[in-house]
Design a protein around this motif. Structure first.
Motif, PDB file in Angstrom:
ATOM      1  N   LEU A  76       0.128  -4.005  -2.305  1.00 38.06           N
ATOM      2  CA  LEU A  76       0.104  -5.410  -1.915  1.00 38.06           C
ATOM      3  C   LEU A  76      -1.241  -6.073  -2.152  1.00 38.06           C
ATOM      4  CD1 LEU A  76       2.077  -5.306   1.471  1.00 38.06           C
ATOM      5  CD2 LEU A  76       2.951  -5.820  -0.821  1.00 38.06           C
ATOM      6  N   SER A  77      -1.158  -7.368  -2.455  1.00 34.75           N
ATOM      7  CA  SER A  77      -2.324  -8.249  -2.481  1.00 34.75           C
ATOM      8  C   SER A  77      -2.339  -9.032  -1.177  1.00 34.75           C
ATOM      9  CB  SER A  77      -2.240  -9.211  -3.674  1.00 34.75           C
ATOM     10  OG  SER A  77      -3.263 -10.188  -3.619  1.00 34.75           O
ATOM     11  N   ALA A  78      -3.312  -8.724  -0.329  1.00 26.65           N
ATOM     12  CA  ALA A  78      -3.416  -9.393   0.969  1.00 26.65           C
ATOM     13  C   ALA A  78      -4.411 -10.545   0.940  1.00 26.65           C
ATOM     14  CB  ALA A  78      -3.813  -8.395   2.049  1.00 26.65           C
ATOM     15  N   ALA A  79      -5.297 -10.578  -0.055  1.00 30.11           N
ATOM     16  CA  ALA A  79      -6.307 -11.634  -0.188  1.00 30.11           C
ATOM     17  C   ALA A  79      -6.644 -11.779  -1.662  1.00 30.11           C
ATOM     18  CB  ALA A  79      -7.554 -11.288   0.620  1.00 30.11           C
ATOM     19  N   PRO A  80      -7.041 -12.982  -2.116  1.00 33.28           N
ATOM     20  CA  PRO A  80      -7.379 -13.158  -3.526  1.00 33.28           C
ATOM     21  C   PRO A  80      -8.520 -12.235  -3.947  1.00 33.28           C
ATOM     22  CG  PRO A  80      -7.178 -15.284  -2.422  1.00 33.28           C
ATOM     23  CD  PRO A  80      -7.164 -14.247  -1.351  1.00 33.28           C
ATOM     24  N   GLY A  81      -8.391 -11.645  -5.132  1.00 28.61           N
ATOM     25  CA  GLY A  81      -9.433 -10.757  -5.632  1.00 28.61           C
ATOM     26  C   GLY A  81      -8.933  -9.909  -6.774  1.00 28.61           C
ATOM     27  N   GLY A  82      -9.803  -9.009  -7.236  1.00 29.49           N
ATOM     28  CA  GLY A  82      -9.468  -8.146  -8.350  1.00 29.49           C
ATOM     29  C   GLY A  82      -8.592  -6.977  -7.939  1.00 29.49           C
ATOM     30  N   PRO A  83      -8.335  -6.059  -8.875  1.00 25.73           N
ATOM     31  CA  PRO A  83      -7.469  -4.912  -8.583  1.00 25.73           C
ATOM     32  C   PRO A  83      -7.946  -4.067  -7.413  1.00 25.73           C
ATOM     33  CG  PRO A  83      -7.812  -5.130 -10.942  1.00 25.73           C
ATOM     34  CD  PRO A  83      -8.735  -6.108 -10.299  1.00 25.73           C
ATOM     35  N   GLU A  84      -9.253  -4.040  -7.198  1.00 30.90           N
ATOM     36  CA  GLU A  84      -9.791  -3.218  -6.108  1.00 30.90           C
ATOM     37  C   GLU A  84      -9.381  -3.720  -4.735  1.00 30.90           C
ATOM     38  OE1 GLU A  84     -12.496  -6.659  -6.622  1.00 30.90           O
ATOM     39  OE2 GLU A  84     -11.504  -5.256  -8.014  1.00 30.90           O
ATOM     40  N   THR A  85      -8.871  -4.934  -4.635  1.00 24.77           N
ATOM     41  CA  THR A  85      -8.469  -5.484  -3.332  1.00 24.77           C
ATOM     42  C   THR A  85      -7.036  -5.110  -2.949  1.00 24.77           C
ATOM     43  OG1 THR A  85      -7.647  -7.569  -4.275  1.00 24.77           O
ATOM     44  CG2 THR A  85      -9.994  -7.458  -3.706  1.00 24.77           C
ATOM     45  N   LEU A  86      -6.278  -4.509  -3.858  1.00 21.07           N
ATOM     46  CA  LEU A  86      -4.892  -4.164  -3.565  1.00 21.07           C
ATOM     47  C   LEU A  86      -4.818  -3.011  -2.566  1.00 21.07           C
ATOM     48  CD1 LEU A  86      -3.283  -4.367  -7.126  1.00 21.07           C
ATOM     49  CD2 LEU A  86      -3.389  -6.128  -5.362  1.00 21.07           C
ATOM     50  N   GLU A  87      -3.770  -3.020  -1.750  1.00 21.91           N
ATOM     51  CA  GLU A  87      -3.621  -2.028  -0.687  1.00 21.91           C
ATOM     52  C   GLU A  87      -2.237  -1.387  -0.761  1.00 21.91           C
ATOM     53  OE1 GLU A  87      -4.168  -4.189   2.912  1.00 21.91           O
ATOM     54  OE2 GLU A  87      -6.190  -4.898   2.402  1.00 21.91           O
ATOM     55  N   LEU A  88      -2.197  -0.047  -0.799  1.00 18.96           N
ATOM     56  CA  LEU A  88      -0.932   0.674  -0.757  1.00 18.96           C
ATOM     57  C   LEU A  88      -0.429   0.686   0.684  1.00 18.96           C
ATOM     58  CD1 LEU A  88       1.106   2.282  -2.436  1.00 18.96           C
ATOM     59  CD2 LEU A  88      -0.153   4.352  -1.826  1.00 18.96           C
ATOM     60  N   THR A  89       0.788   0.204   0.899  1.00 22.24           N
ATOM     61  CA  THR A  89       1.301  -0.064   2.242  1.00 22.24           C
ATOM     62  C   THR A  89       2.699   0.520   2.407  1.00 22.24           C
ATOM     63  OG1 THR A  89       0.079  -2.162   2.197  1.00 22.24           O
ATOM     64  CG2 THR A  89       1.727  -1.892   3.935  1.00 22.24           C
ATOM     65  N   GLU A  90       3.001   0.987   3.628  1.00 19.84           N
ATOM     66  CA  GLU A  90       4.353   1.412   3.989  1.00 19.84           C
ATOM     67  C   GLU A  90       5.072   0.240   4.658  1.00 19.84           C
ATOM     68  OE1 GLU A  90       6.099   4.181   3.672  1.00 19.84           O
ATOM     69  OE2 GLU A  90       4.640   5.657   2.948  1.00 19.84           O
ATOM     70  N   LEU A  91       6.296  -0.057   4.214  1.00 22.92           N
ATOM     71  CA  LEU A  91       7.088  -1.148   4.763  1.00 22.92           C
ATOM     72  C   LEU A  91       8.508  -0.650   5.040  1.00 22.92           C
ATOM     73  CD1 LEU A  91       6.063  -4.002   2.278  1.00 22.92           C
ATOM     74  CD2 LEU A  91       5.252  -3.722   4.622  1.00 22.92           C
ATOM     75  N   PRO A  92       9.249  -1.328   5.896  1.00 29.44           N
ATOM     76  CA  PRO A  92      10.648  -0.960   6.108  1.00 29.44           C
ATOM     77  C   PRO A  92      11.450  -1.154   4.817  1.00 29.44           C
ATOM     78  CG  PRO A  92       9.862  -2.440   7.831  1.00 29.44           C
ATOM     79  CD  PRO A  92       8.818  -2.439   6.768  1.00 29.44           C
ATOM     80  N   ASP A  93      12.426  -0.284   4.591  1.00 27.31           N
ATOM     81  CA  ASP A  93      13.290  -0.456   3.426  1.00 27.31           C
ATOM     82  C   ASP A  93      14.073  -1.760   3.553  1.00 27.31           C
ATOM     83  OD1 ASP A  93      12.415   1.956   2.545  1.00 27.31           O
ATOM     84  OD2 ASP A  93      14.276   3.040   2.899  1.00 27.31           O
ATOM     85  N   PRO A  94      14.159  -2.548   2.481  1.00 21.58           N
ATOM     86  CA  PRO A  94      14.898  -3.824   2.564  1.00 21.58           C
ATOM     87  C   PRO A  94      16.411  -3.608   2.514  1.00 21.58           C
ATOM     88  CG  PRO A  94      14.074  -3.491   0.344  1.00 21.58           C
ATOM     89  CD  PRO A  94      13.545  -2.345   1.159  1.00 21.58           C
ATOM     90  N   GLU A  95      17.148  -4.610   2.933  1.00 22.31           N
ATOM     91  CA  GLU A  95      18.603  -4.615   2.872  1.00 22.31           C
ATOM     92  C   GLU A  95      19.040  -5.804   2.017  1.00 22.31           C
ATOM     93  OE1 GLU A  95      20.735  -2.474   4.077  1.00 22.31           O
ATOM     94  OE2 GLU A  95      19.301  -1.201   5.175  1.00 22.31           O
ATOM     95  N   PRO A  96      20.042  -5.610   1.163  1.00 19.64           N
ATOM     96  CA  PRO A  96      20.469  -6.733   0.312  1.00 19.64           C
ATOM     97  C   PRO A  96      21.210  -7.798   1.114  1.00 19.64           C
ATOM     98  CG  PRO A  96      21.935  -4.860   0.005  1.00 19.64           C
ATOM     99  CD  PRO A  96      20.816  -4.384   0.900  1.00 19.64           C
ATOM    100  N   ALA A  97      20.817  -9.046   0.931  1.00 17.05           N
ATOM    101  CA  ALA A  97      21.515 -10.169   1.542  1.00 17.05           C
ATOM    102  C   ALA A  97      22.694 -10.566   0.656  1.00 17.05           C
ATOM    103  CB  ALA A  97      20.560 -11.337   1.731  1.00 17.05           C
TER     104      ALA A  97
END
Length: 331
Positions: A5-26
């Protein structure tokens, strides 16, 4: 699911690997298990808020994906779990799972590997729209491709040859020139990384000499900057100059040149055309799938990165070190 994820404007070094809930199709959506995501130059811009689209944060970059349908939402027809698909997402592709409208997904055959499928739609879609819809290129015409070793440039070489054009590939190194020859370019030239007025004049002269006529019919400019004017000066009467991208900067063009040569400067905004002209986009994708099946086009993958190493993939892209495509894999 995992997401880069990109949480704030910046270069590639600002990206963060994050765990999120699995999505469900609407309703009307598909749930996709992403196997691979293509990496493109706009990905390096969108995380800096320098692209035309500015999605709300946090978001994942990654404008094209390929994967497997895991579930279908209410009302979806034509897809079932297990189907193999690719999709243009704009952003959101650097994830292990995603949901998207079913009409954005394009079925792919078992003969198309996920990695190639994830590197297909953005570059070939852009270059086919540019050459077919915007330039209306014809057999026997000459085509100059600036930045020819990059993703869209490499696609333009293959598609130019498939259309019967004579292709001149312009690149920054001899290694990239050799790569373009492998793709089918008829001629190559290596331009300097910095251009003064004398170097611009020399570049224009070299382009004209390689055109074997009074100039090139179509310029595919994926570079911009100081390279634009010498390419425009080397154009033939009624040539078409395709504005594709500006990694070297937005150029200033002497418009008197367009008058003297009867040329057209034509903008290529493929992303907008997809949404504004969906019927034409569908026809183009059918053409491209046919060309792939015939072996006339095939993504050349320069490097592969795992999801956790996606920032390194973007760094390679922004440093213009790529010949062909980079892919991020989720396995």
């Amino acid at each position: 699911m995992k997401a880069m994820l990109s949480a704030a404007p910046g270069g590639p070094e600002t990206l963060e690997l994050t765990e999120l809930p699995d999505p469900e199709p609407a309703k009307g959506q598909l749930l996709i298990r992403v196997h691979a995501a293509g990496v493109n130059f706009p990905d390096t811009l969108i995380i800096r808020d320098l692209y035309q689209m500015k999605p709300p944060r946090p978001f994942a970059p990654g404008g094209e994906v390929a994967g497997e349908v895991l579930a279908v939402g209410e009302g979806v027809t034509g897809f079932t779990p297990g189907d193999r698909v690719l999709a243009l997402t704009g952003h959101g592709g650097f994830v292990t799972h995603l949901t998207l409208p079913a009409n954005m997904a394009i079925p792919i055959s078992d003969a198309m590997p996920y990695e190639e499928a994830a590197c297909f739609i953005f570059t070939y879609g852009t270059s086919y729209h540019a050459l077919k819809d915007r330039a209306q290129i014809k057999p026997g015409e000459s085509l100059l491709v600036l930045g020819a070793a990059g993703g869209v440039g490499a696609a333009a070489i293959e598609l130019g040859k498939a259309a019967g054009a004579r292709v001149i590939a312009a690149v920054s190194t001899e290694e990239k020139a050799a790569f373009c020859k492998e793709l089918g370019a008829d001629e190559t030239l290596v331009y300097p990384r910095e251009l003064d007025k004398a170097a611009q004049k020399a570049l224009s002269t070299e382009i004209k000499s390689l055109s074997k006529a009074e100039g090139v019919d179509v310029v595919y400019d994926a570079v911009g900057g100081a390279y634009a004017e010498p390419a425009l000066r080397a154009m033939a009467w009624k040539g078409r100059y395709l504005v594709v991208g500006f990694p070297a900067g937005i150029p200033s063009i002497p418009l008197n040149l367009t008058l003297l040569k009867g040329t057209q400067i034509v903008g290529v905004f493929w992303g907008a055309s997809v949404f504004r002209e969906p019927k034409g986009h569908a026809e183009n994708m059918a053409d491209l799938m046919a060309l792939y099946a015939q072996g006339k086009i095939r993504p050349r993958i320069h490097a592969r990165y795992n999801l956790e190493d996606a920032p390194a993939a973007l760094e390679m892209m922004q440093d213009r070190m790529v010949m062909g495509k980079i892919v991020v894999t989720m396995s």
